[in-house]
Design a protein around this motif. Sequence first.
Motif, mmCIF file in Angstrom:
data_model
loop_
_atom_site.group_PDB
_atom_site.id
_atom_site.type_symbol
_atom_site.label_atom_id
_atom_site.label_comp_id
_atom_site.label_asym_id
_atom_site.label_seq_id
_atom_site.Cartn_x
_atom_site.Cartn_y
_atom_site.Cartn_z
ATOM 1 N N VAL A 139 9.445 8.526 -33.024
ATOM 2 C CA VAL A 139 10.754 9.188 -33.051
ATOM 3 C C VAL A 139 11.600 8.712 -31.879
ATOM 4 O O VAL A 139 12.787 8.380 -32.029
ATOM 5 N N PHE A 140 10.986 8.640 -30.699
ATOM 6 C CA PHE A 140 11.722 8.197 -29.520
ATOM 7 C C PHE A 140 12.181 6.757 -29.675
ATOM 8 O O PHE A 140 13.319 6.415 -29.325
ATOM 9 N N ASN A 141 11.324 5.903 -30.235
ATOM 10 C CA ASN A 141 11.722 4.510 -30.440
ATOM 11 C C ASN A 141 12.887 4.416 -31.414
ATOM 12 O O ASN A 141 13.775 3.567 -31.256
ATOM 13 N N GLY A 142 12.904 5.301 -32.425
ATOM 14 C CA GLY A 142 14.031 5.316 -33.348
ATOM 15 C C GLY A 142 15.336 5.660 -32.645
ATOM 16 O O GLY A 142 16.392 5.076 -32.931
ATOM 17 N N ILE A 143 15.259 6.600 -31.721
ATOM 18 C CA ILE A 143 16.456 6.970 -30.945
ATOM 19 C C ILE A 143 16.900 5.798 -30.080
ATOM 20 O O ILE A 143 18.102 5.489 -29.983
ATOM 21 N N ILE A 144 15.943 5.125 -29.463
ATOM 22 C CA ILE A 144 16.276 3.970 -28.618
ATOM 23 C C ILE A 144 16.979 2.902 -29.439
ATOM 24 O O ILE A 144 17.987 2.319 -29.016
ATOM 25 N N ARG A 145 16.453 2.619 -30.613
ATOM 26 C CA ARG A 145 17.062 1.608 -31.473
ATOM 27 C C ARG A 145 18.486 1.997 -31.864
ATOM 28 O O ARG A 145 19.374 1.145 -31.956
ATOM 29 N N LEU A 146 18.697 3.266 -32.097
ATOM 30 C CA LEU A 146 20.015 3.739 -32.512
ATOM 31 C C LEU A 146 21.019 3.697 -31.370
ATOM 32 O O LEU A 146 22.188 3.331 -31.566
ATOM 33 N N VAL A 147 20.551 4.032 -30.175
ATOM 34 C CA VAL A 147 21.471 4.215 -29.050
ATOM 35 C C VAL A 147 21.604 2.983 -28.166
ATOM 36 O O VAL A 147 22.706 2.657 -27.721
ATOM 37 N N ALA A 148 20.498 2.279 -27.904
ATOM 38 C CA ALA A 148 20.555 1.273 -26.841
ATOM 39 C C ALA A 148 19.983 -0.095 -27.191
ATOM 40 O O ALA A 148 20.565 -1.118 -26.832
ATOM 41 N N LEU A 149 18.837 -0.154 -27.844
ATOM 42 C CA LEU A 149 18.127 -1.415 -28.021
ATOM 43 C C LEU A 149 17.803 -1.654 -29.485
ATOM 44 O O LEU A 149 17.426 -0.739 -30.198
ATOM 45 N N ARG A 150 17.890 -2.889 -29.884
ATOM 46 C CA ARG A 150 17.499 -3.255 -31.244
ATOM 47 C C ARG A 150 16.432 -4.348 -31.190
ATOM 48 O O ARG A 150 16.396 -5.146 -30.268
ATOM 49 N N GLY A 151 15.576 -4.332 -32.217
ATOM 50 C CA GLY A 151 14.625 -5.422 -32.348
ATOM 51 C C GLY A 151 13.359 -5.311 -31.532
ATOM 52 O O GLY A 151 12.565 -6.252 -31.500
ATOM 53 N N ILE A 152 13.156 -4.185 -30.840
ATOM 54 C CA ILE A 152 11.929 -4.004 -30.054
ATOM 55 C C ILE A 152 11.184 -2.791 -30.581
ATOM 56 O O ILE A 152 11.732 -1.688 -30.634
ATOM 57 N N ASN A 153 9.939 -2.986 -30.973
ATOM 58 C CA ASN A 153 9.163 -1.917 -31.589
ATOM 59 C C ASN A 153 8.573 -0.934 -30.590
ATOM 60 O O ASN A 153 8.305 0.210 -30.931
ATOM 61 N N ASP A 154 8.342 -1.383 -29.363
ATOM 62 C CA ASP A 154 7.693 -0.521 -28.373
ATOM 63 C C ASP A 154 8.229 -0.859 -26.986
ATOM 64 O O ASP A 154 7.801 -1.832 -26.364
ATOM 65 N N THR A 155 9.155 -0.057 -26.513
ATOM 66 C CA THR A 155 9.722 -0.290 -25.184
ATOM 67 C C THR A 155 8.880 0.324 -24.081
ATOM 68 O O THR A 155 8.990 -0.076 -22.923
ATOM 69 N N GLN A 156 8.041 1.308 -24.400
ATOM 70 C CA GLN A 156 7.412 2.131 -23.367
ATOM 71 C C GLN A 156 5.997 1.742 -22.984
ATOM 72 O O GLN A 156 5.411 2.367 -22.107
ATOM 73 N N CYS A 157 5.436 0.736 -23.624
ATOM 74 C CA CYS A 157 4.098 0.302 -23.234
ATOM 75 C C CYS A 157 4.148 -0.206 -21.793
ATOM 76 O O CYS A 157 4.977 -1.059 -21.443
ATOM 77 N N GLY A 158 3.252 0.308 -20.951
ATOM 78 C CA GLY A 158 3.302 -0.007 -19.525
ATOM 79 C C GLY A 158 2.609 -1.299 -19.155
ATOM 80 O O GLY A 158 1.806 -1.326 -18.212
ATOM 81 N N PHE A 159 2.913 -2.362 -19.859
ATOM 82 C CA PHE A 159 2.275 -3.659 -19.620
ATOM 83 C C PHE A 159 3.309 -4.727 -19.912
ATOM 84 O O PHE A 159 3.526 -5.102 -21.062
ATOM 85 N N LYS A 160 3.978 -5.211 -18.853
ATOM 86 C CA LYS A 160 5.097 -6.134 -19.033
ATOM 87 C C LYS A 160 5.000 -7.254 -18.004
ATOM 88 O O LYS A 160 4.661 -7.020 -16.843
ATOM 89 N N ALA A 161 5.338 -8.467 -18.429
ATOM 90 C CA ALA A 161 5.332 -9.621 -17.533
ATOM 91 C C ALA A 161 6.712 -10.261 -17.524
ATOM 92 O O ALA A 161 7.357 -10.387 -18.568
ATOM 93 N N LEU A 162 7.155 -10.642 -16.331
ATOM 94 C CA LEU A 162 8.460 -11.280 -16.182
ATOM 95 C C LEU A 162 8.343 -12.436 -15.194
ATOM 96 O O LEU A 162 7.590 -12.350 -14.223
ATOM 97 N N ARG A 163 9.081 -13.498 -15.443
ATOM 98 C CA ARG A 163 9.218 -14.509 -14.415
ATOM 99 C C ARG A 163 9.876 -13.865 -13.201
ATOM 100 O O ARG A 163 10.743 -13.010 -13.350
ATOM 101 N N ARG A 164 9.469 -14.283 -12.023
ATOM 102 C CA ARG A 164 9.938 -13.626 -10.802
ATOM 103 C C ARG A 164 11.460 -13.605 -10.686
ATOM 104 O O ARG A 164 12.053 -12.572 -10.376
ATOM 105 N N GLU A 165 12.108 -14.738 -10.962
ATOM 106 C CA GLU A 165 13.562 -14.784 -10.816
ATOM 107 C C GLU A 165 14.261 -13.867 -11.813
ATOM 108 O O GLU A 165 15.323 -13.301 -11.530
#
Length: 260
Positions: A139-165
């Motif tokens: 339900v929360f992901n549906g709200i996120i898609r409607l309000v802020a983000l599209r195309g991401i199924n799971d924004t809240q999983c606490g496992f993310k990698a980013l290039r430093r810059e």
Amino acid sequence: MTNEPFLSIVIPAYNEERRLPATLTAIMTFLAAEPYASEVIVVDDGSDDRTAEIATAFPGVTVLRCDHRGKGFAVRAGALAARGSIILLCDADLAVPIEEWPRLRAAIEAGYPIAIGSREGVGATREGEPWYRHVMGRVFNGIIRLVALRGINDTQCGFKALRREVARDLFRRVRIYGDDAPVVRGAAVTAYDVELLFLAQRRGYPIAEIPVTWRYGAETKVNPLRDSWRNLRDVLRVRWNDLRGRYDVTSVPVEEVAPR
């Protein structure tokens, strides 16, 4: 030659004296078998237990102490302090096993500036999750898609990698849990991820969503009512900030962000 590590692991921790020893043991054991240099940063989010003391006792672990301003502020502080070429954000309970990191690494090395673990989609596994938590998440992901983000199924999983810059670019632009984030009381699970990924999309950074194994923890700090409201408020604040022009979202040149 460089003294900079290849990988920085950032772990936000608030009153994690019970779960942190097992998490750090697993991570340090995993890293000891890897050929690259690494660093582990535990960001103590104003804990009033032995979290910082326990983390300091592990050789090779750096402890960054912050006022208790919530997970978003702690993650940001750790990411901005990290020296690795790739920064991996993970939770203190290690709900996603560290053995899933190579999946995200492969996406980063394929050219994606951001790779996020996902509990949704083919290949993802949820272990021990109560049915109502799953429903709440969708339900929360549906709200996120409607309000802020599209195309991401799971924004809240606490496992993310980013290039430093890329991490530095994005975390310097966040507004909700930036330098002026207020001190909070109690455990503060937030939707900082939504603001981070919203800015990433607006800046034009491709995001690889990677299915992972995720294990529900019986000692979770999530309070369904309190944290659902806080997370919803964060999502609405992201949209409000955007409408007010509070984000610098000039797109990054395509050649700098496109996967190779």
